[in-house]
Scaffold this motif. Structure first.
Motif, PDB file in Angstrom:
ATOM      1  N   TYR A  64      47.423  21.979  14.331  1.00  0.00           N
ATOM      2  CA  TYR A  64      46.269  22.831  14.353  1.00  0.00           C
ATOM      3  C   TYR A  64      45.976  23.681  13.142  1.00  0.00           C
ATOM      4  CZ  TYR A  64      46.845  22.320  19.442  1.00  0.00           C
ATOM      5  OH  TYR A  64      47.065  21.832  20.609  1.00  0.00           O
ATOM      6  N   GLU A 246      38.580  18.450  18.872  1.00  0.00           N
ATOM      7  CA  GLU A 246      38.821  19.698  19.883  1.00  0.00           C
ATOM      8  C   GLU A 246      38.806  20.916  19.231  1.00  0.00           C
ATOM      9  OE1 GLU A 246      40.916  19.302  24.067  1.00  0.00           O
ATOM     10  OE2 GLU A 246      42.262  19.774  22.431  1.00  0.00           O
ATOM     11  N   GLU A 248      39.962  24.955  20.470  1.00  0.00           N
ATOM     12  CA  GLU A 248      40.611  25.896  21.437  1.00  0.00           C
ATOM     13  C   GLU A 248      40.198  27.268  21.117  1.00  0.00           C
ATOM     14  OE1 GLU A 248      44.551  25.164  21.873  1.00  0.00           O
ATOM     15  OE2 GLU A 248      44.148  23.088  22.847  1.00  0.00           O
ATOM     16  N   ALA A 257      45.264  28.810  25.302  1.00  0.00           N
ATOM     17  CA  ALA A 257      43.645  28.799  25.377  1.00  0.00           C
ATOM     18  C   ALA A 257      42.991  28.554  26.648  1.00  0.00           C
ATOM     19  CB  ALA A 257      43.265  27.822  24.271  1.00  0.00           C
ATOM     20  N   GLN A 259      39.533  28.355  27.144  1.00  0.00           N
ATOM     21  CA  GLN A 259      38.381  28.069  26.788  1.00  0.00           C
ATOM     22  C   GLN A 259      38.464  26.838  25.719  1.00  0.00           C
ATOM     23  OE1 GLN A 259      38.229  31.325  26.832  1.00  0.00           O
ATOM     24  NE2 GLN A 259      37.519  31.357  28.932  1.00  0.00           N
ATOM     25  N   LYS A 260      37.605  25.614  25.864  1.00  0.00           N
ATOM     26  CA  LYS A 260      37.860  24.544  24.774  1.00  0.00           C
ATOM     27  C   LYS A 260      36.504  23.913  24.801  1.00  0.00           C
ATOM     28  CE  LYS A 260      42.532  23.227  26.126  1.00  0.00           C
ATOM     29  NZ  LYS A 260      43.259  22.010  26.473  1.00  0.00           N
ATOM     30  N   GLU A 262      34.036  21.624  21.368  1.00  0.00           N
ATOM     31  CA  GLU A 262      33.997  20.640  20.387  1.00  0.00           C
ATOM     32  C   GLU A 262      33.353  21.210  19.067  1.00  0.00           C
ATOM     33  OE1 GLU A 262      31.748  16.370  19.724  1.00  0.00           O
ATOM     34  OE2 GLU A 262      32.514  16.869  21.474  1.00  0.00           O
ATOM     35  N   ILE A 283      31.435  25.877  22.940  1.00  0.00           N
ATOM     36  CA  ILE A 283      32.513  25.986  23.701  1.00  0.00           C
ATOM     37  C   ILE A 283      31.923  26.166  25.503  1.00  0.00           C
ATOM     38  CG2 ILE A 283      34.438  27.508  24.540  1.00  0.00           C
ATOM     39  CD1 ILE A 283      34.764  26.177  21.707  1.00  0.00           C
ATOM     40  N   HIS A 301      42.166  21.156  16.762  1.00  0.00           N
ATOM     41  CA  HIS A 301      43.087  19.922  16.821  1.00  0.00           C
ATOM     42  C   HIS A 301      42.794  18.819  15.828  1.00  0.00           C
ATOM     43  CE1 HIS A 301      45.405  16.923  19.381  1.00  0.00           C
ATOM     44  NE2 HIS A 301      46.041  17.245  18.183  1.00  0.00           N
TER      45      HIS A 301
END
Length: 384
Positions: A64, A246, A248, A257, A259-260, A262, A283, A301
């Protein structure tokens, strides 16, 4: 006199011999007692510290990139009136979550209803005028063919019909305008979101685009904006080329996390004063856990790292020489290893150098042991 001196010397000699004999007997008794005591109480064995240990394991971990970030609404509008009038009703309470099309405010509609009724009446009048002009022109056409109507009169009837048509179209447009003004007396939500604090009391005379009523912001989804350094940009672009990245979001105090989203935007210019670039993630925020203006942390990520050597973070120690681990050495003694660390994954940390797979790492009683000290390992489950 001589005999008396000889007798006195003999007495002194006998006394000395008696004292020496008593002293030797006491020393022998002490030696015997000491020997007997030694045989009854053997010397205690050295204490061996029990310590929990775990094995170094290999696993694939996510890599990350972490940044400080701030949330922003995707859409935010100031609610204002499109027609003037007195504010009659606030339909949604302050801070309410509303859906698209929900009624928020109502301006007194009576004036706009009257204007609409007038426009409709004008349309009815023009429709009647147009019908008469059309019939009159039809009769004139027949008369003109038979020669009983002058051409000028025929042209006049034609012009009257066209005027009636234009007047009807004009008033039909006036009806549509009046209908729009009447609809504008109801201020509805242009999108789903949350309204803020009311800024106009009931009864306020509002003007067109002059009186602020409230604000409406979209909460789901929401933007999270952050600033990667230019040194990270190449790694991010490489990850983007492989597919969506992705992201987070972690609130202050969170370690996992909830909430995720892009990564959806990277700016086209690097800020030369800071050496960073603006990036943004979208998000999902269905539970409205994030609000615009919050400071959060984001994790991108970017890739997977295979065969990473992982140990529990609690096993790490620190000294002036750097980070170290205590490992079970030969003969169950403590072996200190200087290590370099990599990324973390949960409660584990990657070790880049200093240990190998299968080494037994000591995870407890670290303050009570030191290099070379004998220990009694207590195996635990391998690090996972």
């Amino acid at each position: 006199m001589r005999k008396w001196k000889i007798a006195l010397g003999a007495a002194v000699a006998l006394g000395a011999i008696s004292v020496a004999s008593v002293h030797l007997l006491d020393m022998g008794s002490l030696s015997l007692n000491a020997g007997t005591a030694g045989a009854a109480t053997p010397a205690p064995a050295a204490f061996v510290m029990p310590v929990p240990v775990t094995s170094v394991v290999k696993k694939t971990i996510p890599i990350y990139l972490d940044y400080a970030a701030r949330t922003e609404p995707i859409r935010s509008v100031t609610l204002q009136a499109r027609v003037p009038g007195y504010l009659e009703e606030q339909a949604a309470e302050d801070g309410a979550d509303v859906r698209k099309g929900d009624l928020l405010y109502r301006i007194a509609p009576q004036d706009f209803q009257v204007a609409l009724d007038q426009a409709k009446a004008q349309v009815q009048r023009d429709t009647a005028t147009l019908d008469y002009a059309r019939s009159n022109l039809g009769r004139g056409t027949e008369l003109a063919k038979s020669g009983y109507l002058a051409k000028d009169s025929f042209d006049q009837r034609t012009s009257t019909l066209r005027e009636a048509q234009a007047s009807l179209a004009l008033n039909q447009a006036a009806v549509r305008s009046a209908e729009l003004n009447l609809s504008y007396s109801e201020i509805r939500a242009p999108f789903a979101g949350r309204i803020g604090r009311n800024q106009a009391s009931i009864g306020t005379l509002v003007s067109v685009a002059g009186t602020v009523l409230n604000t409406l912001v979209q909460l789901d989804p929401i933007y999270v904006t952050f600033n990667p350094s230019e040194s990270d940009l190449a790694q991010i672009e490489e990850a983007r080329a492989a597919g969506p990245i992705e992201v987070e979001v972690l609130l202050p105090g969170e370690t996992e996390a909830h909430q995720k989203g892009e990564l959806t935007f990277i700016d086209n210019t690097i800020d030369h004063s800071t050496g960073t670039i603006t990036a943004r993630a979208t998000i999902g925020n269905a539970k409205f856990a994030l609000l615009p203006g919050q400071y959060v942390r984001v994790r991108l990520h970017v890739k997977q790292q295979p065969d990473a050597l992982m140990v529990p973070q609690v096993a790490l120690g620190s000294s002036q020489l750097g980070k170290y681990l205590y490992v079970v050495g030969k003969g169950n003694t403590v072996d200190q290893r200087l290590v370099s660390t990599g990324p973390t994954s949960g409660d584990l940390v990657a070790i880049l150098s200093g240990v190998t797979e299968g080494d037994q790492v000591i995870t407890g009683n670290l303050q009570k042991i030191g290099p070379g000290m004998p220990i009694s390992p207590l195996p635990q489950k391998p690090a996972t």
